[in-house]
Design a protein around this motif. Structure first.
Motif, PDB file in Angstrom:
ATOM      1  N   LEU A  34      -3.404  -7.212   1.762  1.00 21.20           N
ATOM      2  CA  LEU A  34      -2.657  -6.070   1.251  1.00 21.20           C
ATOM      3  C   LEU A  34      -2.690  -6.036  -0.272  1.00 21.20           C
ATOM      4  O   LEU A  34      -2.631  -7.089  -0.927  1.00 21.20           O
ATOM      5  N   SER A  37       1.198  -3.023  -3.929  1.00 23.78           N
ATOM      6  CA  SER A  37       2.114  -1.960  -3.492  1.00 23.78           C
ATOM      7  C   SER A  37       2.434  -2.078  -2.004  1.00 23.78           C
ATOM      8  O   SER A  37       3.589  -1.990  -1.600  1.00 23.78           O
ATOM      9  N   ALA A  38       1.409  -2.276  -1.202  1.00 30.56           N
ATOM     10  CA  ALA A  38       1.611  -2.406   0.249  1.00 30.56           C
ATOM     11  C   ALA A  38       2.471  -3.619   0.562  1.00 30.56           C
ATOM     12  O   ALA A  38       3.358  -3.561   1.421  1.00 30.56           O
ATOM     13  N   ILE A  41       6.114  -2.814  -0.240  1.00 28.26           N
ATOM     14  CA  ILE A  41       6.710  -1.923   0.761  1.00 28.26           C
ATOM     15  C   ILE A  41       7.003  -2.690   2.047  1.00 28.26           C
ATOM     16  O   ILE A  41       8.120  -2.627   2.575  1.00 28.26           O
ATOM     17  N   ASP A  71       4.109   8.034  -2.476  1.00 31.36           N
ATOM     18  CA  ASP A  71       3.244   6.885  -2.209  1.00 31.36           C
ATOM     19  C   ASP A  71       3.755   6.066  -1.031  1.00 31.36           C
ATOM     20  O   ASP A  71       2.970   5.633  -0.181  1.00 31.36           O
ATOM     21  N   ILE A  72       5.067   5.861  -0.975  1.00 33.37           N
ATOM     22  CA  ILE A  72       5.647   5.089   0.120  1.00 33.37           C
ATOM     23  C   ILE A  72       5.469   5.828   1.441  1.00 33.37           C
ATOM     24  O   ILE A  72       5.081   5.233   2.449  1.00 33.37           O
ATOM     25  N   PHE A  75       1.897   5.560   2.549  1.00 33.56           N
ATOM     26  CA  PHE A  75       1.619   4.231   3.094  1.00 33.56           C
ATOM     27  C   PHE A  75       2.202   4.073   4.488  1.00 33.56           C
ATOM     28  O   PHE A  75       1.551   3.519   5.379  1.00 33.56           O
ATOM     29  N   VAL A  78      -0.037   5.685   7.003  1.00 35.46           N
ATOM     30  CA  VAL A  78      -1.244   4.897   7.243  1.00 35.46           C
ATOM     31  C   VAL A  78      -0.913   3.661   8.075  1.00 35.46           C
ATOM     32  O   VAL A  78      -1.606   3.348   9.045  1.00 35.46           O
ATOM     33  N   ALA A  79       0.162   2.946   7.702  1.00 33.63           N
ATOM     34  CA  ALA A  79       0.550   1.732   8.423  1.00 33.63           C
ATOM     35  C   ALA A  79       0.879   2.048   9.886  1.00 33.63           C
ATOM     36  O   ALA A  79       0.535   1.278  10.789  1.00 33.63           O
TER      37      ALA A  79
END
Length: 88
Positions: A34, A37-38, A41, A71-72, A75, A78-79
């Motif tokens: 990761l 940033s990932a 989070i 951005d969060i 993410f 995507v997650a």
């Protein structure tokens, strides 16, 4: 999505990997490296806090990051699509 509570999917484990110098998601078939940033989070994903609470927490920790909410959310999408997290 803001009111959902994200949970790291069963079979996945978040940990800091010193050899990689970053957080990783471990799962039986391998490892997902990761970016910073990932990792930040996913460290907030505890099965208790909603997405909006995670956004608020990270906004307080990183007040100078413009567009952090978008951005969060991106993410989280995507997650979820990658089956790293579940949204409850």
């Amino acid at each position: 999505m803001l009111t959902t509570i994200p949970v790291i999917r069963r079979g996945f484990r978040l940990q800091f990997e010193p050899a990689q110098g970053c957080h990783v998601l471990l799962y039986p078939e391998g490892m997902i490296k990761l970016n910073d940033s990932a990792g930040e989070i996913l460290q907030q994903v505890d099965g208790q806090r909603s997405v909006v609470e995670i956004i608020d927490q990270l906004r307080q920790r990183f007040p100078d990051v413009p567009g952090i909410e978008e951005d969060i959310l991106a993410f989280m999408e995507v997650a979820h699509a990658q089956f790293w997290i579940e949204l409850r």
